[in-house]
Scaffold this active site. Sequence first.
Site, PDB file in Angstrom:
ATOM      1  N   ASP A  34      24.327   2.111   7.926  1.00 48.34           N
ATOM      2  CA  ASP A  34      23.495   1.205   7.105  1.00 48.34           C
ATOM      3  C   ASP A  34      22.006   1.381   7.421  1.00 48.34           C
ATOM      4  O   ASP A  34      21.182   0.574   7.016  1.00 48.34           O
ATOM      5  CB  ASP A  34      23.913  -0.250   7.314  1.00 48.34           C
ATOM      6  CG  ASP A  34      23.750  -0.699   8.760  1.00 48.34           C
ATOM      7  OD1 ASP A  34      23.323   0.142   9.605  1.00 48.34           O
ATOM      8  OD2 ASP A  34      24.021  -1.865   9.064  1.00 48.34           O
ATOM      9  N   GLU A  36      20.454   1.035  10.289  1.00 46.30           N
ATOM     10  CA  GLU A  36      19.938   0.345  11.484  1.00 46.30           C
ATOM     11  C   GLU A  36      19.924   1.328  12.656  1.00 46.30           C
ATOM     12  O   GLU A  36      20.758   2.229  12.733  1.00 46.30           O
ATOM     13  CB  GLU A  36      20.841  -0.852  11.824  1.00 46.30           C
ATOM     14  CG  GLU A  36      20.638  -2.024  10.886  1.00 46.30           C
ATOM     15  CD  GLU A  36      21.446  -3.249  11.316  1.00 46.30           C
ATOM     16  OE1 GLU A  36      22.121  -3.203  12.364  1.00 46.30           O
ATOM     17  OE2 GLU A  36      21.404  -4.252  10.571  1.00 46.30           O
ATOM     18  N   GLN A  94      -4.552  -2.264   6.355  1.00 51.16           N
ATOM     19  CA  GLN A  94      -4.341  -3.677   6.009  1.00 51.16           C
ATOM     20  C   GLN A  94      -4.742  -4.542   7.204  1.00 51.16           C
ATOM     21  O   GLN A  94      -3.949  -5.279   7.759  1.00 51.16           O
ATOM     22  CB  GLN A  94      -2.882  -3.908   5.644  1.00 51.16           C
ATOM     23  CG  GLN A  94      -2.474  -3.141   4.394  1.00 51.16           C
ATOM     24  CD  GLN A  94      -1.054  -3.453   3.987  1.00 51.16           C
ATOM     25  OE1 GLN A  94      -0.655  -4.607   3.940  1.00 51.16           O
ATOM     26  NE2 GLN A  94      -0.280  -2.418   3.705  1.00 51.16           N
ATOM     27  N   HIS A 127      -9.231   3.563  11.031  1.00 54.56           N
ATOM     28  CA  HIS A 127      -9.960   3.385   9.782  1.00 54.56           C
ATOM     29  C   HIS A 127     -11.204   2.504   9.975  1.00 54.56           C
ATOM     30  O   HIS A 127     -12.241   2.739   9.376  1.00 54.56           O
ATOM     31  CB  HIS A 127      -8.990   2.752   8.789  1.00 54.56           C
ATOM     32  CG  HIS A 127      -9.535   2.631   7.437  1.00 54.56           C
ATOM     33  ND1 HIS A 127      -9.923   3.728   6.702  1.00 54.56           N
ATOM     34  CD2 HIS A 127      -9.796   1.551   6.679  1.00 54.56           C
ATOM     35  CE1 HIS A 127     -10.384   3.318   5.544  1.00 54.56           C
ATOM     36  NE2 HIS A 127     -10.328   2.007   5.502  1.00 54.56           N
ATOM     37  N   ASP A 168     -16.717   8.580   1.237  1.00 56.54           N
ATOM     38  CA  ASP A 168     -16.972   7.170   0.877  1.00 56.54           C
ATOM     39  C   ASP A 168     -17.959   6.544   1.862  1.00 56.54           C
ATOM     40  O   ASP A 168     -18.217   7.097   2.942  1.00 56.54           O
ATOM     41  CB  ASP A 168     -15.677   6.343   0.788  1.00 56.54           C
ATOM     42  CG  ASP A 168     -14.821   6.443   2.028  1.00 56.54           C
ATOM     43  OD1 ASP A 168     -15.387   6.454   3.137  1.00 56.54           O
ATOM     44  OD2 ASP A 168     -13.590   6.508   1.904  1.00 56.54           O
ATOM     45  N   LYS A 192     -17.818   5.862  -3.444  1.00 56.86           N
ATOM     46  CA  LYS A 192     -16.455   5.787  -4.005  1.00 56.86           C
ATOM     47  C   LYS A 192     -16.021   4.340  -4.146  1.00 56.86           C
ATOM     48  O   LYS A 192     -16.378   3.502  -3.339  1.00 56.86           O
ATOM     49  CB  LYS A 192     -15.492   6.522  -3.057  1.00 56.86           C
ATOM     50  CG  LYS A 192     -14.029   6.419  -3.426  1.00 56.86           C
ATOM     51  CD  LYS A 192     -13.139   7.050  -2.357  1.00 56.86           C
ATOM     52  CE  LYS A 192     -12.426   6.007  -1.515  1.00 56.86           C
ATOM     53  NZ  LYS A 192     -11.472   6.568  -0.540  1.00 56.86           N
ATOM     54  N   ASP A 219     -13.082  13.131   6.654  1.00 56.57           N
ATOM     55  CA  ASP A 219     -12.473  11.829   6.387  1.00 56.57           C
ATOM     56  C   ASP A 219     -11.517  11.487   7.528  1.00 56.57           C
ATOM     57  O   ASP A 219     -11.163  12.351   8.337  1.00 56.57           O
ATOM     58  CB  ASP A 219     -11.719  11.876   5.046  1.00 56.57           C
ATOM     59  CG  ASP A 219     -11.677  10.507   4.376  1.00 56.57           C
ATOM     60  OD1 ASP A 219     -12.071   9.507   5.025  1.00 56.57           O
ATOM     61  OD2 ASP A 219     -11.249  10.423   3.216  1.00 56.57           O
ATOM     62  N   THR A 227      -8.786  11.008  -3.021  1.00 56.86           N
ATOM     63  CA  THR A 227     -10.178  10.893  -2.551  1.00 56.86           C
ATOM     64  C   THR A 227     -10.803  12.273  -2.419  1.00 56.86           C
ATOM     65  O   THR A 227     -11.914  12.519  -2.901  1.00 56.86           O
ATOM     66  CB  THR A 227     -10.226  10.150  -1.198  1.00 56.86           C
ATOM     67  OG1 THR A 227      -9.690   8.841  -1.389  1.00 56.86           O
ATOM     68  CG2 THR A 227     -11.639  10.051  -0.638  1.00 56.86           C
TER      69      THR A 227
END
Length: 303
Positions: A34, A36, A94, A127, A168, A192, A219, A227
Amino acid sequence: MKVFSGSSNKPLAEKIAQKLNTKLSPLEIDVFPDSEKRVRVVDRVVEEDCVVVQSTSTPSDSNYMELFFIVDALKRSGAKSVTAVVPYLGYQRQDHIFRDGEAVSLQVIIETLERAGVSKLITFDLHSIKIPELFSIPVIHLSALELFANEIRKLEANKLDAVLVSPDMGGIRRIKILSEMLSNMPFAVIDKNRDPATGKISIKEIEGDVKGKQAIIVDDMISSGETIAKAVELLTKKGASNIFVFATHPVFSGNASKLLQNAPIEKIYVTDSIYVPVEKQFPKLEIISIANLICKSLKLYKI
Ligand code: R5P
Protein backbone atom coordinates in the site's frame (compact mmCIF):
# COMPACT_ATOMS: atom_id res chain seq x y z
CA MET A 1 30.45 9.04 13.07
CA LYS A 2 27.96 6.81 11.19
CA VAL A 3 26.55 7.82 7.80
CA PHE A 4 23.12 6.64 6.68
CA SER A 5 21.27 7.22 3.44
CA GLY A 6 17.61 7.51 2.60
CA SER A 7 16.60 6.28 -0.83
CA SER A 8 16.41 9.63 -2.67
CA ASN A 9 20.12 10.32 -3.35
CA LYS A 10 22.24 7.27 -2.58
CA PRO A 11 25.01 8.16 -5.09
CA LEU A 12 25.70 11.41 -3.20
CA ALA A 13 25.53 9.65 0.19
CA GLU A 14 28.02 7.05 -1.06
CA LYS A 15 30.42 9.77 -2.25
CA ILE A 16 30.20 11.48 1.15
CA ALA A 17 30.86 8.24 3.01
CA GLN A 18 33.79 7.43 0.73
CA LYS A 19 35.37 10.87 1.23
CA LEU A 20 34.99 10.38 4.99
CA ASN A 21 36.82 7.04 4.66
CA THR A 22 33.83 5.07 5.80
CA LYS A 23 30.95 3.03 4.36
CA LEU A 24 27.24 3.75 4.53
CA SER A 25 25.73 2.10 7.61
CA PRO A 26 22.94 -0.29 6.67
CA LEU A 27 19.27 0.59 7.00
CA GLU A 28 16.29 -1.60 6.19
CA ILE A 29 13.70 0.38 4.26
CA ASP A 30 10.73 -1.80 3.33
CA VAL A 31 7.86 -0.57 1.19
CA PHE A 32 4.56 -2.32 1.74
CA PRO A 33 2.10 -2.99 -1.13
CA ASP A 34 0.00 0.00 0.00
CA SER A 35 3.19 2.17 -0.29
CA GLU A 36 3.69 2.64 3.46
CA LYS A 37 7.34 2.46 4.49
CA ARG A 38 9.00 0.72 7.43
CA VAL A 39 12.47 1.74 8.54
CA ARG A 40 14.84 -0.22 10.77
CA VAL A 41 18.35 0.62 11.96
CA VAL A 42 20.53 -2.47 11.70
CA ASP A 43 23.81 -1.44 13.44
CA ARG A 44 24.25 -0.40 17.07
CA VAL A 45 24.14 3.41 17.25
CA VAL A 46 24.10 4.00 21.02
CA GLU A 47 25.94 7.27 21.82
CA GLU A 48 26.96 7.65 18.14
CA ASP A 49 26.87 10.87 16.11
CA CYS A 50 24.78 9.94 13.10
CA VAL A 51 24.43 11.65 9.72
CA VAL A 52 21.47 11.00 7.44
CA VAL A 53 21.63 12.02 3.78
CA GLN A 54 18.26 12.53 2.13
CA SER A 55 17.21 15.03 -0.55
CA THR A 56 13.54 15.80 -0.19
CA SER A 57 12.98 16.16 -3.91
CA THR A 58 10.21 14.43 -5.91
CA PRO A 59 8.41 12.47 -4.49
CA SER A 60 8.85 15.02 -1.69
CA ASP A 61 6.14 13.70 0.64
CA SER A 62 7.43 10.16 0.52
CA ASN A 63 11.08 11.27 0.89
CA TYR A 64 10.18 13.43 3.88
CA MET A 65 8.28 10.57 5.57
CA GLU A 66 11.30 8.32 5.05
CA LEU A 67 13.59 10.94 6.60
CA PHE A 68 11.28 11.39 9.62
CA PHE A 69 11.24 7.61 10.18
CA ILE A 70 15.02 7.24 9.83
CA VAL A 71 15.61 10.04 12.36
CA ASP A 72 13.02 8.54 14.73
CA ALA A 73 14.56 5.07 14.41
CA LEU A 74 18.06 6.43 15.14
CA LYS A 75 16.92 8.40 18.19
CA ARG A 76 14.97 5.43 19.58
CA SER A 77 18.05 3.27 19.04
CA GLY A 78 20.15 5.57 21.25
CA ALA A 79 21.95 7.88 18.75
CA LYS A 80 23.68 10.78 20.49
CA SER A 81 22.98 13.24 17.66
CA VAL A 82 21.39 13.13 14.24
CA THR A 83 22.58 15.55 11.58
CA ALA A 84 20.26 15.67 8.59
CA VAL A 85 22.04 16.43 5.32
CA VAL A 86 19.19 17.60 3.13
CA PRO A 87 20.94 19.13 0.12
CA TYR A 88 17.61 20.05 -1.47
CA LEU A 89 14.98 21.04 1.07
CA GLY A 90 11.58 20.28 -0.41
CA TYR A 91 8.68 22.70 0.20
CA GLN A 92 11.14 25.58 0.71
CA ARG A 93 9.15 27.80 -1.64
CA GLN A 94 6.20 27.58 0.78
CA ASP A 95 7.96 29.41 3.60
CA HIS A 96 5.31 32.04 4.22
CA ILE A 97 1.69 32.90 3.44
CA PHE A 98 1.36 34.30 -0.08
CA ARG A 99 -2.46 34.45 -0.12
CA ASP A 100 -5.05 34.34 2.68
CA GLY A 101 -5.96 30.84 3.76
CA GLU A 102 -2.70 29.14 2.80
CA ALA A 103 -0.69 26.76 5.00
CA VAL A 104 2.94 27.53 5.83
CA SER A 105 3.94 24.06 4.65
CA LEU A 106 7.65 24.50 5.32
CA GLN A 107 6.94 25.38 8.97
CA VAL A 108 5.00 22.11 9.42
CA ILE A 109 7.95 20.17 7.99
CA ILE A 110 10.48 21.97 10.18
CA GLU A 111 8.48 21.23 13.33
CA THR A 112 8.19 17.56 12.39
CA LEU A 113 11.94 17.27 11.69
CA GLU A 114 12.79 18.87 15.02
CA ARG A 115 10.27 16.80 16.96
CA ALA A 116 11.60 13.61 15.37
CA GLY A 117 15.03 14.48 16.83
CA VAL A 118 17.18 16.17 14.18
CA SER A 119 19.96 18.04 16.01
CA LYS A 120 21.45 19.94 13.07
CA LEU A 121 20.59 20.50 9.41
CA ILE A 122 22.99 20.89 6.50
CA THR A 123 21.41 22.22 3.35
CA PHE A 124 22.22 24.10 0.13
CA ASP A 125 21.19 27.29 -1.61
CA LEU A 126 17.85 27.88 0.03
CA HIS A 127 15.32 29.88 -1.90
CA SER A 128 15.26 32.52 0.85
CA ILE A 129 18.06 33.38 3.29
CA LYS A 130 15.39 33.83 5.97
CA ILE A 131 14.50 30.11 6.03
CA PRO A 132 17.17 29.15 8.64
CA GLU A 133 15.44 31.56 11.07
CA LEU A 134 12.35 29.33 11.00
CA PHE A 135 14.34 26.52 12.65
CA SER A 136 15.14 26.15 16.38
CA ILE A 137 18.09 23.85 15.64
CA PRO A 138 21.34 25.04 13.99
CA VAL A 139 21.15 25.20 10.21
CA ILE A 140 24.34 25.08 8.15
CA HIS A 141 23.40 26.83 4.93
CA LEU A 142 25.96 25.98 2.25
CA SER A 143 26.18 27.28 -1.30
CA ALA A 144 27.28 25.88 -4.64
CA LEU A 145 28.28 29.36 -5.83
CA GLU A 146 32.01 28.76 -5.26
CA LEU A 147 31.80 25.64 -7.44
CA PHE A 148 30.00 27.67 -10.10
CA ALA A 149 32.62 30.43 -9.91
CA ASN A 150 35.33 27.80 -10.56
CA GLU A 151 33.49 26.53 -13.64
CA ILE A 152 32.83 30.06 -14.93
CA ARG A 153 36.55 30.86 -14.60
CA LYS A 154 37.23 27.88 -16.86
CA LEU A 155 34.73 29.06 -19.48
CA GLU A 156 35.92 30.96 -22.48
CA ALA A 157 33.14 33.36 -21.47
CA ASN A 158 35.14 34.68 -18.56
CA LYS A 159 37.85 35.98 -20.86
CA LEU A 160 35.40 37.66 -23.21
CA ASP A 161 32.58 40.05 -22.65
CA ALA A 162 30.44 38.09 -20.19
CA VAL A 163 27.50 39.08 -18.03
CA LEU A 164 25.85 37.20 -15.16
CA VAL A 165 22.06 37.15 -15.34
CA SER A 166 19.54 36.60 -12.57
CA PRO A 167 16.27 35.35 -14.06
CA ASP A 168 14.29 37.14 -11.34
CA MET A 169 14.57 39.94 -8.77
CA GLY A 170 14.72 37.36 -5.95
CA GLY A 171 18.12 36.23 -7.25
CA ILE A 172 19.89 39.60 -6.97
CA ARG A 173 21.72 38.71 -3.75
CA ARG A 174 23.01 35.47 -5.28
CA ILE A 175 24.20 37.18 -8.45
CA LYS A 176 25.98 39.95 -6.49
CA ILE A 177 27.91 37.39 -4.44
CA LEU A 178 28.94 35.52 -7.58
CA SER A 179 29.91 38.75 -9.32
CA GLU A 180 32.24 39.59 -6.41
CA MET A 181 33.79 36.11 -6.57
CA LEU A 182 34.50 36.76 -10.26
CA SER A 183 36.29 40.12 -9.88
CA ASN A 184 33.08 42.12 -10.23
CA MET A 185 31.80 40.51 -13.40
CA PRO A 186 28.90 42.70 -14.61
CA PHE A 187 25.37 41.46 -14.03
CA ALA A 188 21.86 41.96 -15.33
CA VAL A 189 18.51 41.17 -13.70
CA ILE A 190 15.29 40.07 -15.36
CA ASP A 191 11.96 41.32 -14.06
CA LYS A 192 9.92 38.11 -13.78
CA ASN A 193 6.43 37.69 -12.45
CA ARG A 194 4.74 34.42 -11.40
CA ASP A 195 0.97 34.27 -10.95
CA PRO A 196 0.53 32.73 -7.45
CA ALA A 197 -2.71 30.98 -8.45
CA THR A 198 -1.74 29.50 -11.84
CA GLY A 199 2.06 29.47 -11.49
CA LYS A 200 2.24 31.03 -14.96
CA ILE A 201 5.40 33.06 -15.59
CA SER A 202 5.61 36.33 -17.43
CA ILE A 203 8.78 38.23 -18.11
CA LYS A 204 8.75 41.99 -18.48
CA GLU A 205 12.19 43.51 -18.98
CA ILE A 206 15.86 43.17 -18.21
CA GLU A 207 17.96 45.66 -16.28
CA GLY A 208 21.52 45.63 -17.63
CA ASP A 209 23.29 45.33 -20.95
CA VAL A 210 23.52 41.90 -22.61
CA LYS A 211 23.87 42.84 -26.30
CA GLY A 212 26.70 40.91 -27.95
CA LYS A 213 27.69 39.37 -24.60
CA GLN A 214 27.94 35.83 -23.30
CA ALA A 215 25.08 35.55 -20.80
CA ILE A 216 25.51 33.31 -17.75
CA ILE A 217 22.14 32.70 -16.09
CA VAL A 218 22.33 31.73 -12.41
CA ASP A 219 19.37 30.39 -10.41
CA ASP A 220 18.78 28.34 -7.27
CA MET A 221 16.67 25.66 -8.95
CA ILE A 222 15.21 24.51 -12.23
CA SER A 223 11.80 22.91 -11.83
CA SER A 224 9.56 23.10 -14.92
CA GLY A 225 12.34 24.92 -16.79
CA GLU A 226 9.91 27.71 -17.72
CA THR A 227 11.91 30.42 -15.92
CA ILE A 228 15.07 29.51 -17.82
CA ALA A 229 13.25 29.08 -21.15
CA LYS A 230 11.63 32.52 -20.84
CA ALA A 231 14.93 34.12 -19.76
CA VAL A 232 16.73 32.56 -22.73
CA GLU A 233 14.02 33.84 -25.07
CA LEU A 234 14.46 37.38 -23.75
CA LEU A 235 18.26 37.24 -23.80
CA THR A 236 18.25 36.03 -27.40
CA LYS A 237 15.85 38.83 -28.33
CA LYS A 238 18.13 41.34 -26.61
CA GLY A 239 21.13 40.13 -28.63
CA ALA A 240 23.12 37.97 -26.16
CA SER A 241 25.77 36.11 -28.19
CA ASN A 242 25.47 32.78 -26.36
CA ILE A 243 24.00 31.49 -23.13
CA PHE A 244 25.15 29.27 -20.25
CA VAL A 245 23.00 28.23 -17.27
CA PHE A 246 24.00 27.43 -13.68
CA ALA A 247 21.45 26.21 -11.11
CA THR A 248 22.06 24.38 -7.86
CA HIS A 249 19.01 22.11 -7.74
CA PRO A 250 17.97 20.04 -10.77
CA VAL A 251 14.35 19.49 -9.76
CA PHE A 252 13.52 18.81 -13.44
CA SER A 253 9.78 18.27 -13.24
CA GLY A 254 7.58 17.45 -16.25
CA ASN A 255 9.18 18.28 -19.58
CA ALA A 256 12.07 20.32 -18.17
CA SER A 257 14.87 18.16 -19.61
CA LYS A 258 13.46 18.35 -23.15
CA LEU A 259 12.76 22.07 -22.85
CA LEU A 260 16.32 22.79 -21.72
CA GLN A 261 17.99 20.52 -24.28
CA ASN A 262 16.06 22.21 -27.11
CA ALA A 263 16.62 25.78 -25.94
CA PRO A 264 19.50 27.80 -27.47
CA ILE A 265 21.77 27.18 -24.46
CA GLU A 266 25.42 26.08 -24.73
CA LYS A 267 25.59 24.14 -21.47
CA ILE A 268 23.60 23.71 -18.25
CA TYR A 269 25.46 23.12 -15.00
CA VAL A 270 23.65 21.75 -11.94
CA THR A 271 24.78 19.94 -8.78
CA ASP A 272 24.04 16.48 -7.42
CA SER A 273 21.94 17.99 -4.61
CA ILE A 274 19.17 16.01 -6.32
CA TYR A 275 19.82 12.73 -8.09
CA VAL A 276 19.05 13.08 -11.81
CA PRO A 277 17.97 9.69 -13.20
CA VAL A 278 19.50 8.67 -16.54
CA GLU A 279 16.20 9.21 -18.39
CA LYS A 280 16.21 12.87 -17.28
CA GLN A 281 19.81 13.54 -18.25
CA PHE A 282 20.58 15.18 -21.60
CA PRO A 283 23.71 16.01 -23.61
CA LYS A 284 23.96 19.68 -22.56
CA LEU A 285 23.79 18.80 -18.87
CA GLU A 286 26.85 18.79 -16.60
CA ILE A 287 26.54 17.67 -12.97
CA ILE A 288 28.99 19.02 -10.38
CA SER A 289 29.28 17.26 -7.03
CA ILE A 290 28.71 18.98 -3.69
CA ALA A 291 30.06 15.98 -1.73
CA ASN A 292 33.34 17.73 -0.87
CA LEU A 293 31.58 20.80 0.52
CA ILE A 294 29.37 18.60 2.72
CA CYS A 295 32.38 16.63 4.05
CA LYS A 296 34.30 19.84 4.79
CA SER A 297 31.36 21.15 6.75
CA LEU A 298 30.87 17.88 8.69
CA LYS A 299 34.54 18.10 9.71
CA LEU A 300 34.42 21.83 10.47
CA TYR A 301 31.44 21.44 12.80
CA LYS A 302 33.01 18.30 14.32
CA ILE A 303 29.99 16.11 13.61
C1 R5P B 1 11.96 31.16 -8.35
O1 R5P B 1 11.84 32.16 -7.69
C2 R5P B 1 13.16 30.28 -8.33
O2 R5P B 1 14.33 31.00 -8.06
C3 R5P B 1 13.29 29.54 -9.65
O3 R5P B 1 13.54 30.48 -10.68
C4 R5P B 1 12.05 28.78 -9.97
O4 R5P B 1 11.60 28.07 -8.86
C5 R5P B 1 12.25 27.84 -11.14
O5 R5P B 1 11.05 27.19 -11.40
P1 R5P B 1 10.66 26.79 -12.88
O6 R5P B 1 11.79 26.03 -13.47
O7 R5P B 1 9.42 25.95 -12.71
O8 R5P B 1 10.35 28.03 -13.64
